[in-house]
Design a protein around this motif. Structure first.
Motif, PDB file in Angstrom:
ATOM      1  N   ARG A  66      10.579  13.120   8.630  1.00 41.05           N
ATOM      2  CA  ARG A  66      11.977  12.682   8.621  1.00 41.05           C
ATOM      3  C   ARG A  66      12.677  12.889   9.963  1.00 41.05           C
ATOM      4  O   ARG A  66      13.757  12.348  10.177  1.00 41.05           O
ATOM      5  N   ARG A  67      12.068  13.650  10.863  1.00 42.17           N
ATOM      6  CA  ARG A  67      12.669  13.866  12.170  1.00 42.17           C
ATOM      7  C   ARG A  67      12.061  12.966  13.248  1.00 42.17           C
ATOM      8  O   ARG A  67      12.485  13.025  14.409  1.00 42.17           O
ATOM      9  N   LEU A  68      11.090  12.142  12.885  1.00 34.86           N
ATOM     10  CA  LEU A  68      10.528  11.190  13.846  1.00 34.86           C
ATOM     11  C   LEU A  68      11.566  10.108  14.136  1.00 34.86           C
ATOM     12  O   LEU A  68      12.140   9.522  13.221  1.00 34.86           O
ATOM     13  N   ALA A  69      11.793   9.833  15.407  1.00 34.31           N
ATOM     14  CA  ALA A  69      12.813   8.857  15.789  1.00 34.31           C
ATOM     15  C   ALA A  69      12.475   7.460  15.301  1.00 34.31           C
ATOM     16  O   ALA A  69      13.342   6.710  14.849  1.00 34.31           O
ATOM     17  N   ASN A  70      11.205   7.084  15.386  1.00 33.33           N
ATOM     18  CA  ASN A  70      10.753   5.763  14.945  1.00 33.33           C
ATOM     19  C   ASN A  70       9.398   5.971  14.264  1.00 33.33           C
ATOM     20  O   ASN A  70       8.352   5.787  14.874  1.00 33.33           O
ATOM     21  N   PRO A  71       9.408   6.366  12.984  1.00 31.62           N
ATOM     22  CA  PRO A  71       8.178   6.808  12.320  1.00 31.62           C
ATOM     23  C   PRO A  71       7.026   5.809  12.401  1.00 31.62           C
ATOM     24  O   PRO A  71       5.871   6.207  12.577  1.00 31.62           O
ATOM     25  N   GLY A  72       7.322   4.511  12.268  1.00 32.57           N
ATOM     26  CA  GLY A  72       6.269   3.511  12.266  1.00 32.57           C
ATOM     27  C   GLY A  72       5.484   3.420  13.562  1.00 32.57           C
ATOM     28  O   GLY A  72       4.370   2.894  13.582  1.00 32.57           O
ATOM     29  N   ARG A  73       6.058   3.931  14.660  1.00 34.83           N
ATOM     30  CA  ARG A  73       5.351   3.935  15.932  1.00 34.83           C
ATOM     31  C   ARG A  73       4.457   5.160  16.089  1.00 34.83           C
ATOM     32  O   ARG A  73       3.650   5.220  17.020  1.00 34.83           O
ATOM     33  N   GLU A  74       4.621   6.134  15.189  1.00 35.24           N
ATOM     34  CA  GLU A  74       3.833   7.364  15.250  1.00 35.24           C
ATOM     35  C   GLU A  74       2.800   7.454  14.125  1.00 35.24           C
ATOM     36  O   GLU A  74       1.694   7.937  14.331  1.00 35.24           O
ATOM     37  N   ILE A  75       3.200   7.000  12.924  1.00 36.66           N
ATOM     38  CA  ILE A  75       2.336   7.155  11.759  1.00 36.66           C
ATOM     39  C   ILE A  75       2.403   5.902  10.905  1.00 36.66           C
ATOM     40  O   ILE A  75       3.489   5.426  10.547  1.00 36.66           O
ATOM     41  N   GLY A  76       1.245   5.350  10.582  1.00 31.04           N
ATOM     42  CA  GLY A  76       1.165   4.211   9.683  1.00 31.04           C
ATOM     43  C   GLY A  76       0.835   4.693   8.283  1.00 31.04           C
ATOM     44  O   GLY A  76      -0.106   5.478   8.095  1.00 31.04           O
ATOM     45  N   VAL A  77       1.598   4.236   7.301  1.00 33.37           N
ATOM     46  CA  VAL A  77       1.484   4.760   5.938  1.00 33.37           C
ATOM     47  C   VAL A  77       1.194   3.623   4.958  1.00 33.37           C
ATOM     48  O   VAL A  77       1.851   2.577   4.991  1.00 33.37           O
ATOM     49  N   LEU A  78       0.218   3.853   4.084  1.00 36.57           N
ATOM     50  CA  LEU A  78      -0.043   2.938   2.968  1.00 36.57           C
ATOM     51  C   LEU A  78      -0.290   3.801   1.735  1.00 36.57           C
ATOM     52  O   LEU A  78      -1.377   4.336   1.538  1.00 36.57           O
ATOM     53  N   LEU A  79       0.757   3.943   0.918  1.00 38.96           N
ATOM     54  CA  LEU A  79       0.655   4.748  -0.294  1.00 38.96           C
ATOM     55  C   LEU A  79       0.598   3.900  -1.555  1.00 38.96           C
ATOM     56  O   LEU A  79       0.066   4.345  -2.568  1.00 38.96           O
ATOM     57  N   ASP A  80       1.168   2.696  -1.511  1.00 41.03           N
ATOM     58  CA  ASP A  80       1.191   1.837  -2.697  1.00 41.03           C
ATOM     59  C   ASP A  80       1.238   0.390  -2.231  1.00 41.03           C
ATOM     60  O   ASP A  80       2.288  -0.102  -1.800  1.00 41.03           O
ATOM     61  N   ALA A  81       0.108  -0.300  -2.327  1.00 37.93           N
ATOM     62  CA  ALA A  81       0.026  -1.680  -1.839  1.00 37.93           C
ATOM     63  C   ALA A  81       0.924  -2.621  -2.634  1.00 37.93           C
ATOM     64  O   ALA A  81       1.260  -3.710  -2.159  1.00 37.93           O
ATOM     65  N   SER A  82       1.310  -2.229  -3.841  1.00 35.43           N
ATOM     66  CA  SER A  82       2.154  -3.095  -4.667  1.00 35.43           C
ATOM     67  C   SER A  82       3.636  -2.971  -4.323  1.00 35.43           C
ATOM     68  O   SER A  82       4.448  -3.761  -4.803  1.00 35.43           O
ATOM     69  N   ALA A  83       3.994  -1.981  -3.513  1.00 35.93           N
ATOM     70  CA  ALA A  83       5.407  -1.761  -3.188  1.00 35.93           C
ATOM     71  C   ALA A  83       5.830  -2.647  -2.017  1.00 35.93           C
ATOM     72  O   ALA A  83       6.204  -2.169  -0.951  1.00 35.93           O
ATOM     73  N   GLN A  84       5.754  -3.969  -2.225  1.00 38.57           N
ATOM     74  CA  GLN A  84       6.117  -4.949  -1.209  1.00 38.57           C
ATOM     75  C   GLN A  84       6.981  -6.024  -1.876  1.00 38.57           C
ATOM     76  O   GLN A  84       6.813  -6.323  -3.061  1.00 38.57           O
ATOM     77  N   HIS A  85       7.891  -6.598  -1.125  1.00 40.08           N
ATOM     78  CA  HIS A  85       8.817  -7.589  -1.668  1.00 40.08           C
ATOM     79  C   HIS A  85       8.044  -8.841  -2.088  1.00 40.08           C
ATOM     80  O   HIS A  85       7.498  -9.561  -1.246  1.00 40.08           O
TER      81      HIS A  85
END
Length: 299
Positions: A66-85
């Motif tokens: 939660r303290r990462l300024a731009n999390p997506g540039r540091e860590i890529g996360v895939l926890l639930d493939a169905s959680a997409q629009h």
């Protein structure tokens, strides 16, 4: 790159994760294993800032998520493939994420191509995707910011054998270029093929961790007797924990010598006594977790 220290999560009187600690180093793939309900998903959610811990810490590159300024540039996360629009196209999903992360728009097509979603698939709405296509899109999303760390929960779910083989190569290449991967999966043979290290969790606690080769070499003992009940009593009397093994035998988390001595002291004739390491990761998993599963509960 990933450090989990004494992480604990309680829901009322139930402890879902109990004093879990491990690290994932750059240039490695760590397999995170355990039966349903063991606490894997809860641990990964705490690592990714989705669930607040009761105690302990989890950091990525030395910083809580939660303290990462731009999390997506540091860590890529895939926890639930169905959680997409479901109403957006695959390209729209990535284009929106690219805008949020400040990633050049051209990276959208680069990552779609990398995960095998061509132009036609990218134009389709996510609601029409198969589970395997959603997994590929989710992995493209995780890779979009060129992060140094990947955290993936069951990323091969829904993929065909060719897709599973492709993902194994992609993750191995990511780690070989200095990246860090934390991978949770029930496909134990695939984890065994790609993971450098293993963390095995059961009942919310870490029951084993270390290098894959090291743990597989110390997988315990497979023992079998005509009188299986008598063998079980003999092992219990000697303080040796046994779990069901293949072919009606028992898996014991101990060397063959004390297992044989316990059987001999009780007068139980053995028909088989050998190191269990030849059974690979599946056999090690059963030895460590007892082959038990419970209903997964997360919050």
């Amino acid at each position: 790159m990933i450090e989990v220290a004494h992480l604990t999560k309680r829901y009322g009187g139930r402890t879902a994760v109990d004093d879990v600690s491990f690290t994932c180093a750059p240039g490695s793939v760590t397999g995170f294993l355990g039966p349903n309900g063991a606490g894997k998903s809860t641990t990964m959610r705490m690592l990714c800032g989705l669930t607040p811990p009761t105690a302990g810490t989890a950091t990525v590159c030395g910083v809580p998520y939660r303290r990462l300024a731009n999390p997506g540039r540091e860590i890529g996360v895939l926890l639930d493939a169905s959680a997409q629009h479901a109403g957006r196209t695959g390209r729209e999903v990535l284009a929106l994420a690219a805008a949020v992360m400040g990633v050049p728009r051209r990276e959208v097509d680069v990552k779609l191509d990398l995960v095998g979603l061509g132009a036609a698939a990218a134009r389709r709405r996510v609601g029409a995707y198969s589970l395997g296509m959603r997994q590929r899109l989710g992995l493209a999303h995780a890779l979009l910011g060129d992060p140094r760390v990947l955290v993936l929960d069951e990323p091969a779910n829904g993929l065909d054998p060719e897709g599973i083989f492709w993902m194994r190569g992609l993750l191995r290449d990511f780690a070989d270029r200095g990246g860090t991967v934390l991978l949770s999966s029930h496909l134990l043979r695939e984890v065994e093929a790609v993971a450098d290290r293993l963390v095995v969790i059961g009942g919310g606690r870490v029951v084993a961790q270390g290098g894959t080769e090291e743990l597989l070499a110390d997988a315990g003992t497979l023992v079998r007797a005509r009188d299986g009940a008598a063998l079980g009593r003999a092992l219990a009397a000697a303080g040796l924990d046994a779990t069901p093994g293949p072919g009606g035998g028992l898996l014991v988390r101990a060397d063959p010598d004390p297992v044989g001595q316990a059987a001999a002291a009780a007068g139980v004739a053995l028909t088989e006594l050998r190191p269990a390491g030849g059974g690979g990761l599946e056999q090690l998993f059963l030895t460590l977790t007892g082959g038990t599963t419970t209903k997964e509960t997360t919050a």
